[in-house]
Design a protein around this motif. Structure first.
Motif, PDB file in Angstrom:
ATOM      1  N   GLY A  71       0.833  -1.193   0.000  1.00 40.76           N
ATOM      2  CA  GLY A  71       0.000   0.000   0.000  1.00 40.76           C
ATOM      3  C   GLY A  71       0.865   1.240   0.000  1.00 40.76           C
ATOM      4  O   GLY A  71       1.923   1.255   0.632  1.00 40.76           O
ATOM      5  N   THR A 117      -6.922   1.587  -3.163  1.00 35.03           N
ATOM      6  CA  THR A 117      -6.531   1.237  -1.797  1.00 35.03           C
ATOM      7  C   THR A 117      -6.041  -0.213  -1.806  1.00 35.03           C
ATOM      8  O   THR A 117      -6.365  -0.981  -2.734  1.00 35.03           O
ATOM      9  CB  THR A 117      -7.720   1.334  -0.822  1.00 35.03           C
ATOM     10  N   ASN A 165      -2.956   3.003  -5.258  1.00 33.68           N
ATOM     11  CA  ASN A 165      -2.380   3.032  -3.915  1.00 33.68           C
ATOM     12  C   ASN A 165      -2.401   1.662  -3.237  1.00 33.68           C
ATOM     13  O   ASN A 165      -2.121   1.562  -2.039  1.00 33.68           O
ATOM     14  CB  ASN A 165      -3.103   4.055  -3.043  1.00 33.68           C
TER      15      ASN A 165
END
Length: 216
Positions: free
Chosen positions: A31, A165, A90
């Protein structure tokens, strides 16, 4: 440093064996922290059941260890290349989940013959070329071939998924394996018919914009 992100990445790594997407120490989740640009990634060769949040390794986008006692994943260079070239990403996941990887072994995309594939992926799940492990080559191939999909099969290797995410990337990895299994079973009985392009676009738009709860 980045304790909340470490906890999230640790939790998402544990989702891989829980969903039968990896065996032993294979696979990884990372991440990226948007504020610093630092990346949190699974350590190399550590059993999932023996990991703790503090074992996650923090690296910068050039691969330098910022914090961590352990060596980062051998796929770190791949993750970092994707992050440097996809600012919308991300979270990244890599697995060798068996049904999806069977398509990768054949160098074949997963056809969009299920509404679930249209919903999550917006089209066939693409397959990228074979690329050597350990450097940026796989990352380059992923960026070049993944298009607008959140997932790609890398020939003779496995699965990579991306998301805004880590959680979104893990969801895509779980979905890839789920639909790959269904398509595999369908192909044992015959050749499944692909959905029309217009229907795929309609289903994907509905899933992305109307499905789930609206947050305000």
């Amino acid at each position: 440093m980045l304790e909340a992100l470490k906890a999230r990445v640790y939790k998402m790594n544990l989702m891989l064996p829980k969903n039968n997407l990896v065996t032993m120490t294979s696979g990884n989740v990372s991440g990226r922290d948007e504020a610093t640009g630092y990346v949190v990634i699974k350590p190399s060769g550590v059993l999932y059941e023996e990991m703790q949040p503090e074992d996650m390794v923090v690296v910068d986008l050039n691969g330098h260890i910022v914090e961590g006692k352990l060596k980062p994943s051998v796929d770190t260079a791949t993750h970092l290349y994707i992050y440097r070239n996809r600012r919308d990403v991300n979270g990244i996941v890599h697995t060798h989940s068996p049904y999806a990887t069977s398509f990768a072994a054949l160098g074949r995309p997963i056809p969009v013959c299920l509404t679930a594939i249209a919903d999550e992926f917006g089209g066939p799940i693409p397959v990228g070329p074979y690329a050597p492990i350990g450097g940026e080559e796989i990352g380059r191939a992923v960026v070049a071939a993944i298009g607008n999909s959140p997932a790609i099969l890398m020939k003779n290797h496995g699965v990579f998924t991306i998301g805004r995410t880590p959680e979104a990337a893990v969801k895509a990895a779980v979905m890839v394996e789920d639909v790959a299994k269904t398509v595999h079973l369908a192909m044992l009985k015959g050749q499944p018919e692909e959905l029309p392009v217009t229907e795929v676009a309609k289903l994907h738009d509905r899933y992305m914009n109307a499905y789930g709860q609206v947050t305000r």
